[in-house]
Design a protein around this motif. Structure first.
Motif, PDB file in Angstrom:
ATOM      1  N   LEU A  41       0.805  -1.229   0.000  1.00 33.59           N
ATOM      2  CA  LEU A  41       0.000   0.000   0.000  1.00 33.59           C
ATOM      3  C   LEU A  41       0.838   1.278   0.000  1.00 33.59           C
ATOM      4  O   LEU A  41       0.549   2.193  -0.779  1.00 33.59           O
ATOM      5  N   PRO A  42       1.875   1.398   0.843  1.00 41.17           N
ATOM      6  CA  PRO A  42       2.659   2.642   0.788  1.00 41.17           C
ATOM      7  C   PRO A  42       3.244   2.899  -0.604  1.00 41.17           C
ATOM      8  O   PRO A  42       3.223   4.031  -1.087  1.00 41.17           O
TER       9      PRO A  42
ATOM     10  N   ALA B 277       0.577   4.153  -2.726  1.00 39.74           N
ATOM     11  CA  ALA B 277       0.259   5.533  -2.357  1.00 39.74           C
ATOM     12  C   ALA B 277       1.277   6.502  -2.967  1.00 39.74           C
ATOM     13  O   ALA B 277       0.893   7.546  -3.501  1.00 39.74           O
ATOM     14  N   PHE B 278       2.548   6.129  -2.928  1.00 44.64           N
ATOM     15  CA  PHE B 278       3.573   6.994  -3.540  1.00 44.64           C
ATOM     16  C   PHE B 278       3.299   7.143  -5.045  1.00 44.64           C
ATOM     17  O   PHE B 278       3.452   8.225  -5.613  1.00 44.64           O
TER      18      PHE B 278
ATOM     19  N   MET C  79       0.366   9.419  -5.569  1.00 45.20           N
ATOM     20  CA  MET C  79       0.746  10.804  -5.270  1.00 45.20           C
ATOM     21  C   MET C  79       1.586  11.401  -6.401  1.00 45.20           C
ATOM     22  O   MET C  79       1.404  12.558  -6.779  1.00 45.20           O
TER      23      MET C  79
ATOM     24  N   GLY D 273     -10.492  18.155  -5.295  1.00 46.26           N
ATOM     25  CA  GLY D 273     -11.165  17.023  -5.929  1.00 46.26           C
ATOM     26  C   GLY D 273     -10.197  15.874  -6.176  1.00 46.26           C
ATOM     27  O   GLY D 273     -10.492  14.719  -5.834  1.00 46.26           O
TER      28      GLY D 273
ATOM     29  N   SER E 232      -7.177  15.326  -4.773  1.00 45.69           N
ATOM     30  CA  SER E 232      -6.624  14.729  -3.541  1.00 45.69           C
ATOM     31  C   SER E 232      -7.688  13.900  -2.825  1.00 45.69           C
ATOM     32  O   SER E 232      -7.390  12.854  -2.245  1.00 45.69           O
ATOM     33  N   SER E 233      -8.954  14.364  -2.888  1.00 48.15           N
ATOM     34  CA  SER E 233     -10.042  13.576  -2.271  1.00 48.15           C
ATOM     35  C   SER E 233     -10.203  12.250  -2.992  1.00 48.15           C
ATOM     36  O   SER E 233     -10.363  11.200  -2.351  1.00 48.15           O
TER      37      SER E 233
ATOM     38  N   ALA F 158      -7.974  10.649  -4.752  1.00 40.28           N
ATOM     39  CA  ALA F 158      -6.812   9.791  -4.474  1.00 40.28           C
ATOM     40  C   ALA F 158      -6.934   9.180  -3.080  1.00 40.28           C
ATOM     41  O   ALA F 158      -6.687   7.979  -2.889  1.00 40.28           O
ATOM     42  N   ALA F 159      -7.335  10.007  -2.106  1.00 45.16           N
ATOM     43  CA  ALA F 159      -7.470   9.504  -0.729  1.00 45.16           C
ATOM     44  C   ALA F 159      -8.580   8.457  -0.652  1.00 45.16           C
ATOM     45  O   ALA F 159      -8.438   7.431   0.025  1.00 45.16           O
ATOM     46  N   PHE F 160      -9.677   8.713  -1.356  1.00 48.28           N
ATOM     47  CA  PHE F 160     -10.804   7.770  -1.364  1.00 48.28           C
ATOM     48  C   PHE F 160     -10.348   6.419  -1.922  1.00 48.28           C
ATOM     49  O   PHE F 160     -10.634   5.362  -1.361  1.00 48.28           O
TER      50      PHE F 160
ATOM     51  N   LEU G  41      -7.266   5.264  -2.084  1.00 45.17           N
ATOM     52  CA  LEU G  41      -6.290   4.615  -1.193  1.00 45.17           C
ATOM     53  C   LEU G  41      -6.981   3.993   0.017  1.00 45.17           C
ATOM     54  O   LEU G  41      -6.596   2.917   0.485  1.00 45.17           O
ATOM     55  N   ARG G  42      -8.005   4.663   0.526  1.00 46.07           N
ATOM     56  CA  ARG G  42      -8.775   4.080   1.640  1.00 46.07           C
ATOM     57  C   ARG G  42      -9.410   2.757   1.202  1.00 46.07           C
ATOM     58  O   ARG G  42      -9.389   1.767   1.923  1.00 46.07           O
TER      59      ARG G  42
ATOM     60  N   ASN H  54      -6.814   0.155   0.961  1.00 48.14           N
ATOM     61  CA  ASN H  54      -6.391  -0.232   2.316  1.00 48.14           C
ATOM     62  C   ASN H  54      -7.333  -1.280   2.888  1.00 48.14           C
ATOM     63  O   ASN H  54      -6.907  -2.316   3.402  1.00 48.14           O
TER      64      ASN H  54
ATOM     65  N   ARG I 180      -6.451  -5.213   3.565  1.00 51.68           N
ATOM     66  CA  ARG I 180      -6.578  -5.769   4.931  1.00 51.68           C
ATOM     67  C   ARG I 180      -7.379  -7.056   4.910  1.00 51.68           C
ATOM     68  O   ARG I 180      -7.048  -8.023   5.578  1.00 51.68           O
TER      69      ARG I 180
END
Lengths: 352, 347
Positions: free
Chosen positions: B284-285, B288-289, B292, B325, B327-328, B330-332, B334-335, B338, B342
């Motif tokens: 995941l990291p 994420a990189f 980003m 928009g 970044s949201s 991308a975060a969505f 990645l969540r 994640n 898991r």
């Protein structure tokens, strides 16, 4: 089942506690529900938070420039304060209305822009750094319970801490940094060691944990070092480490055990010879490991090289003295390890 | 009572039960105790099971060794960085060489299968670097001559290969990176060099090769490579090196300074990295990189187009919204990843 040899799953651990008569079936059901809820709430990795924070900050800068170009801020400090208040109130209302990701991000960016306006307005109105610091602190105190967002709480505490530090440094009362550091360490201890149940306080704890090393950079930076002494920070941090050891060991009475006596003696020895950065990094690492909190542990590990680089450029002390300080610090730690190994306490070095 | 509990237990969704398959951590125990779900006695017993005293000593043993060695070595570097006008060169070289030999012999005596032996070998490698730095000071070649770093990397390579120690490989990679950067700067001054951005794809390529080697090692089950931090560090460095020419090309397209090559390599690296860290070696990291880096390039492009059209207030407002928009989103994503990862791990 030998749970001690391999890290068990939560289910195995619960079975073990039930077998020991420490947990009944009803508690098991509640624990499963709680663990699932906790996983949903706190499973957010740090880099997602960092991405959200960075996005919000860039957007906030764009909004500030936008309003500046549009002439909304031409009214001087009163316009800045008014717009700042409007932005912050709107952001808090928006955040409390929804938890969806985009409005949450928008609220964070609007609040950041509002903070920028309000702090600039307060600075212009009173023409002092003190007014900016007091405004940031008041905003943090008011918004912390109202604005229910962990990232906002973290950033707000960090901003208040940064403004307070700037005030202390610019008004030439640098020694107050040590007092502020003591307050921060007490806050970290309270949040992570004694009030773990108050999860809403954790952003404060993380912000303080991050700002203590930053404070220490200021203690040794070239521009400020001439007016500062290290020893108060060393005394505060050594005391904090002993406080941490007793918490890890399960009480003050357990400090009488040999390895903990060694730890305390090594800490006092370190405090006598080293710079505060080394003590702070060790503190974060021990706290992080005790809580298995990767963020605190990573902060401690990352702080070491950063502090050594900053220490290199500290001008008050010659490179030769610095080299003696670092070698003596390393020697204290290696001697403590050697002693524990010889006594059989840490003689568990597995083949790697 | 028993029936009620059985009914309640039956109502726990599958996803909730899956939480029981996650490895327990001290943090979970603290949380459960704080929530009133564990008594003091249960918490203490759980902590004893999770982290018996010997775990603490094992950790302390390693931490004391790493931190103590790092501080001592930093002290050695500071010592020789001091402007020693009164110390004869022979004394300086003798001290360093004695340190080097003590560490190298110590590593052999302790054995390279033990952590202390590996750390001593690492210290010996650092002493080689100090030796070159003092050589540069003494004979006026400059401590930052690229030859010093290249020779340093070359000379310690056999030790690095023998050491089987992740930190040692990272040291070697850092030295190699610095050697290449210094070569680029010193070989031809930047102002007169057309391919100024060519350095970055080269550095990225070198680090990508190191990453491929790391992944090969993992596939061969070389257990000493198991710390994922090496993968994160190297992949992050690859993306940072590629982002610099990519952003430069987007902001100011030039075809003869090497930035276009950086962009092209980035366009290959992003999907390749995403595929690899999503489907072959879930990480995941690293994902994420990757996300980003892609977001940064996309935002740079949008910003460039937008601000070329207008530099007025609406453009800044719109760009702010686009940043939010993206970044949201991308975060969505990645969540979502994640959560998915898991559950894959727990299944």
């Amino acid at each position: 089942m030998s749970l001690a040899l391999k890290r068990p799953t939560l289910g195995q651990l619960i079975d073990h506690l039930q077998a020991q008569g420490l947990l009944d079936e009803a508690a098991r059901v509640q624990i499963v529900a709680h663990a699932n809820l906790r996983s949903a709430r706190h499973g957010e990795p740090w880099f997602v938070q960092a991405l959200l924070a960075a996005g919000a900050w860039i957007a906030a800068i764009c909004f500030i420039i936008c309003l500046g170009i549009a002439g909304f801020l031409d009214g001087g400090e009163s316009a800045l304060i008014a717009w700042g208040a409007v932005f912050i109130i709107a952001a808090a209302m928006l955040r409390n209305l929804t938890s969806h990701i985009f409005p949450t991000q928008l609220a964070l960016a609007v609040s950041a822009a509002g903070h920028g306006f309000l702090l600039a307005g307060a600075g212009m109105l009173f023409e002092s750094v003190a007014s900016v610091a007091v405004t940031a602190l008041l905003l943090c105190l008011v918004l912390y319970p109202v604005y229910r967002d962990a990232l906002h709480r973290f950033l707000s505490c960090l901003l208040a801490s940064g403004c307070m530090t700037a005030w202390i440094m610019m008004d030439g009362v640098g020694e107050l940094l040590h007092v502020m550091m003591l307050a921060k360490i007490l806050a970290i201890g309270l949040v992570f060691m004694y009030r773990n149940d108050l999860t809403w306080l954790r952003p404060l704890g993380y912000a303080m944990a991050l700002s203590v090393p930053v404070n220490l950079f200021l203690v040794v930076l070239p521009e400020t070092a001439a007016e500062m002494h290290w020893w108060p920070a060393n005394v505060v941090l050594a005391g904090a480490l002993v406080w941490l050891y007793q918490w890890v060991a399960g009480g003050w009475e357990n400090l009488r055990k040999e390895p903990l006596i060694v730890a305390v003696v090594a800490t006092i020895g370190l405090a006598a010879v080293t710079t505060p950065g080394v003590l702070a990094a060790i503190g974060l690492m021990v706290l992080g490991y005790a809580r298995r909190d990767m963020l605190l542990l990573a902060m401690g590990i990352a702080f070491f090289p950063a502090f050594i680089v900053v220490f290199y450029y500290e001008l008050q002390t010659s490179l030769l003295t610095k080299s003696y300080i670092l070698m003596a610090s390393g020697a204290v730690l290696l001697a403590a390890r050697e002693f524990l190994n010889r006594r059989g306490w840490a003689n568990l070095e597995a083949a790697v | 009572m028993g029936t009620a509990i059985a009914t309640e237990k039956a109502n726990i969704p599958f996803a909730a039960e899956a939480e029981l398959d996650q490895r327990a951590s001290e943090r979970t125990i603290f949380d459960l105790h704080a929530a009133g779900l564990l008594s003091d006695a249960a918490r203490n017993e759980a902590l004893t099971v999770l982290c018996p005293a010997h775990h603490w000593w094992c950790w302390a043993n390693r931490a004391l060794l790493f931190v103590g060695a790092a501080l001592t070595l930093a002290g050695v570097v500071f010592f020789f960085a001091y402007n020693w006008s009164r110390m004869p060169a022979v004394a300086k070289f003798s001290i360093i060489e004695v340190g080097l030999w003590v560490c190298a012999i110590g590593a052999i005596r302790r054995g390279l299968n033990r952590l202390s032996g590996k750390v001593l070998l690492l210290a010996a490698c650092v002493f080689v670097g100090v030796l070159f730095a003092v050589y540069g000071q003494t004979y006026q070649t400059g401590a930052d001559a690229f030859e010093n770093y290249a020779l340093w990397a070359l000379l310690i390579l056999p030790w690095v290969m023998l050491g089987k120690f992740g930190a040692l490989w990272v040291l070697w990679l850092v030295v190699t990176n610095v050697a290449l950067i210094l070569f680029w700067i010193q070989f031809e001054p930047l102002e007169r060099f057309d391919g100024v951005f060519l350095l970055f794809p080269l550095l990225a390529g070198m680090n990508a090769l190191a990453l491929i080697g790391y992944e090969y090692g993992l596939a061969q089950r070389w257990t000493w490579l198991e710390g994922r931090w090496i993968r994160h560090l190297v992949w992050l460095s690859v993306l940072v090196y590629l982002s610099i020419p990519t952003i430069a090309f987007i902001v100011e397209p030039e075809f003869d300074n090497g930035s276009m090559l950086g962009l092209l390599v980035m366009m290959v690296a992003l999907p390749a990295g995403f595929w690899y860290f999503r489907h072959r070696a879930a990480d995941l990291p690293c994902l994420a990189f990757t996300v980003m880096a892609a977001s940064t390039a996309i935002l740079t492009f949008i910003g460039k187009v937008l601000f070329e059209i207008s530099e007025g207030a609406p453009a800044f407002f719109l760009f702010g919204l686009i940043v939010l928009g993206l970044s949201s989103a991308a975060a969505f994503y990645l969540r979502h990843l994640n959560k998915e990862m898991r559950h894959v791990v727990s299944a």
